[in-house]
Design a protein around this motif. Sequence first.
Motif, PDB file in Angstrom:
ATOM      1  N   LYS A  96       0.815  -1.054   0.107  1.00 39.96           N
ATOM      2  CA  LYS A  96       0.072   0.071   0.064  1.00 39.96           C
ATOM      3  C   LYS A  96       0.884   1.351   0.095  1.00 39.96           C
ATOM      4  CE  LYS A  96      -2.319  -1.570   3.577  1.00 39.96           C
ATOM      5  NZ  LYS A  96      -2.032  -2.926   3.885  1.00 39.96           N
ATOM      6  N   THR A  97       2.039   1.205   0.660  1.00 43.90           N
ATOM      7  CA  THR A  97       2.829   2.363   0.719  1.00 43.90           C
ATOM      8  C   THR A  97       3.133   2.964  -0.577  1.00 43.90           C
ATOM      9  OG1 THR A  97       3.880   1.177   2.645  1.00 43.90           O
ATOM     10  CG2 THR A  97       4.925   3.258   2.096  1.00 43.90           C
ATOM     11  N   HIS A 102       8.149   4.884   7.335  1.00 49.39           N
ATOM     12  CA  HIS A 102       7.671   5.474   6.241  1.00 49.39           C
ATOM     13  C   HIS A 102       8.383   6.591   5.616  1.00 49.39           C
ATOM     14  CE1 HIS A 102       4.060   3.322   5.666  1.00 49.39           C
ATOM     15  NE2 HIS A 102       3.272   3.682   6.730  1.00 49.39           N
ATOM     16  N   ASP A 144      -2.670   5.944   7.317  1.00 47.93           N
ATOM     17  CA  ASP A 144      -2.333   4.518   7.223  1.00 47.93           C
ATOM     18  C   ASP A 144      -2.893   3.703   8.558  1.00 47.93           C
ATOM     19  OD1 ASP A 144      -1.119   2.344   6.274  1.00 47.93           O
ATOM     20  OD2 ASP A 144       1.086   2.841   7.055  1.00 47.93           O
ATOM     21  N   GLU A 145      -3.331   2.527   8.315  1.00 50.35           N
ATOM     22  CA  GLU A 145      -3.916   1.794   9.345  1.00 50.35           C
ATOM     23  C   GLU A 145      -4.958   2.363  10.060  1.00 50.35           C
ATOM     24  OE1 GLU A 145      -2.182  -0.910   8.984  1.00 50.35           O
ATOM     25  OE2 GLU A 145      -0.209  -0.464   8.521  1.00 50.35           O
ATOM     26  N   GLY A 182       3.221  -2.604  10.314  1.00 47.42           N
ATOM     27  CA  GLY A 182       3.807  -1.957   9.047  1.00 47.42           C
ATOM     28  C   GLY A 182       5.176  -2.184   9.164  1.00 47.42           C
TER      29      GLY A 182
HETATM   30 MG    MG Z   1       1.633  -0.418   5.625  1.00 48.64          MG
END
Ligand code: MG
Length: 698
Positions: free
Chosen positions: A309-310, A340, A404-405, A561
């Motif tokens: 997804k990143t 990230h 995210d998440e 992650g």
């Molecule tokens: Mg992720």
Amino acid sequence: MNVRSDRPKGKKPPLTLATELTFLKGAGPAVAMKLKPLGLERVGDLLLHLPTRYEDRRRILPIAEVRNGEEALVCGRVVSTEVRFGAKRWLRVVIDDGRSSMVLRFFHFNEVQKAALVENRWVRAFGTGRITPNGAEMVHPEYRVADSAAELPPEDRLTPIYGLTTGITQTRVRALIQQALAVAQADPDFTADFPGLGGPATLAALRTLHEPDGRDLGDLLLDRHPAQIRLVREELLAHQLCMRLLRKQTKAAPGARIEAVLAATAQLQGRLPFVMTGAQRRVIGDIAHDLSAGKPMLRLIQGDVGSGKTVVAAAAMLGCAQVGLQSVLMAPTELLVEQHARTLAAWLNPLRVEVGLLLGKMKKSERDEALRRAASGEVKVWVGTHALFQGDMAFKRLAMIVVDEQHRFGVGQRLALRDKGPAGVTPHQLIMSATPIPRTLAQTIYADLDVSVIDELPPGRTPVQTVVVSNERRHDVLLRIGEACRQGRQAYWVCTLIEENSELQAQAAEETYRQLREELPELRVGLVHGRLKPAEKEAQMRAFQSGATQLLVATTVIEVGVDVPNASIMIIDNAERLGLSQLHQLRGRVGRGATASQCLLMYQGPLGEGSKARLEVMRTTTDGFVIAQKDLELRGPGELLGRRQTGLIGLKIADPVRDSALIPPLQKLADDWWLKTPKEARRMIARWIGDAERYAQV
Ligand code: MG
Ligand code: ADP
């Protein structure tokens, strides 16, 4: 009940459902403070605070018939009352109903209580009976005192039991709810029924639940009484209406028109060490389409752990940066934010795009510098924790928010972020969910979002092989890790504790770390937990990423992650303590490289039924959607989302899984209502959600 004098002075306003509940009899500021954590602030909130169960106090049981471990209502004359001194001071009251006697024990009592429980008065007590060698007793029963048995008749209705906080009694809450029901009765807005909903009207349904008579008891206890169904339908409808309203309002605002995403994606691809999957490209296509429409994007990306997804987020952020607009990526933990930031910097810096970082723990000087660079607009791509939306952070040209998440962020937080855009422009929203959830549930929770699914894992991944082993075989496990590490592989050792307490978790991890270093002296062992300073944590992660350490002892902070492709073994200690989605998240940390990976779920026997079922699911599948479905079946959605986290959806009584069959017709009804009876729609939202109007104004 005594009226508190310390409540707000001045003329008493007429009570409405919107009035603060401190204006009710028996609800001073102290009581109000204890009710607040339950989400009870206004009179109307009390109405919707429904009983969690019912007790039957409609028959007084002769003391001789009280059974061990069973609830009973008894009534007797006080024959003695005395304070006893054991390990603790306690009050011993003996009552007699003419045939037998019973001891009532109170470990917490005050002088007023003691003075009331004097010889020859009568007590009616409800509690769990205990049969001891010295006869029947009850510990801390709920009780009433009077001068005669005639004044203490049994109840003629079932007794509702409410979820409470300490310091608040059932009696107190019941009295407050009675007052709230009276206020609702006098409110024409509340008594006017909504047409076409079926079942009893709202107020009648609420009365049935708060003051049930004996009829339909079975249905009531099984949550399928018509009154319950009516309220569930109302709540789900209100939720659908609210989500539609939010969506409509967001979509009505202008959004930055960004047409650079596909070109940016091509450039990014040129910098990546891998080829994007078809699914990743398709989802980026969806985003590119949204961003070029001139309206705010509202999109959810669902993709299993490791689906990549990143990079999708990176492509969208690069697209924004290349037309001079800012975007932020928010993640729930500092560890994940730092990772990230590293990943994005590695991909974007060569394209001459800088990446800014904002962490809650930053020094003032660093923070000031970050704030300056965000406000001036010179740094376009930002990564941060919730610190991003604390008061003083301002962006010059914020065009997109990536979360995210998502399961750790509530709707309220998303709305607060929306505020950070320049006046007149609503930022695009991209939500990335790590926890795959079944479709019906997604429809309820994310009813305001468009959904894209990354349904393909990057190629070359071999599914993780999962083994369930007893603690007793720890020695074999150690041999296996030693052997694997000698072959150049890396491993995680995850320590689990039931407590959320990060201090205790850190202690457990340190202890395991010490032990493993003794047991495996030839290995280079690292340690990471929530109590380390950010710099230490980062150093530990770097050491593991670079291969300097071979075995990383960690708490569940690595749950979300973290990405170290060479790590191909994971041991989860006491895996029976964790829920399925957490286990799935953890296991997703391995199986990211080309080596076949293993996950060892170690448990401390004997296993309960639930734990056994969970570990079996983990052993037999790696598909996140299958696991999510099983999770729902085994635990129910309240637990899945965490009852405390219902801020995310704010459902009070409906259960999106149990009630999933009710949802599709209500979606249609919600559309109809906005079209034909918007006033009713707003009334329904106000009744059930209240704050939605405030949210909707954001
Ligand atoms: Mg992720
Ligand atoms: P998640 O969806 O769990 O957030 P990540 O974005 O962390 O997944 O990606 C997991 C790993 O897979 C990372 O190491 C990432 O670089 C890698 N990756 C992503 N897309 C691909 C791809 N198309 N091919 C190979 N590796 C990929």
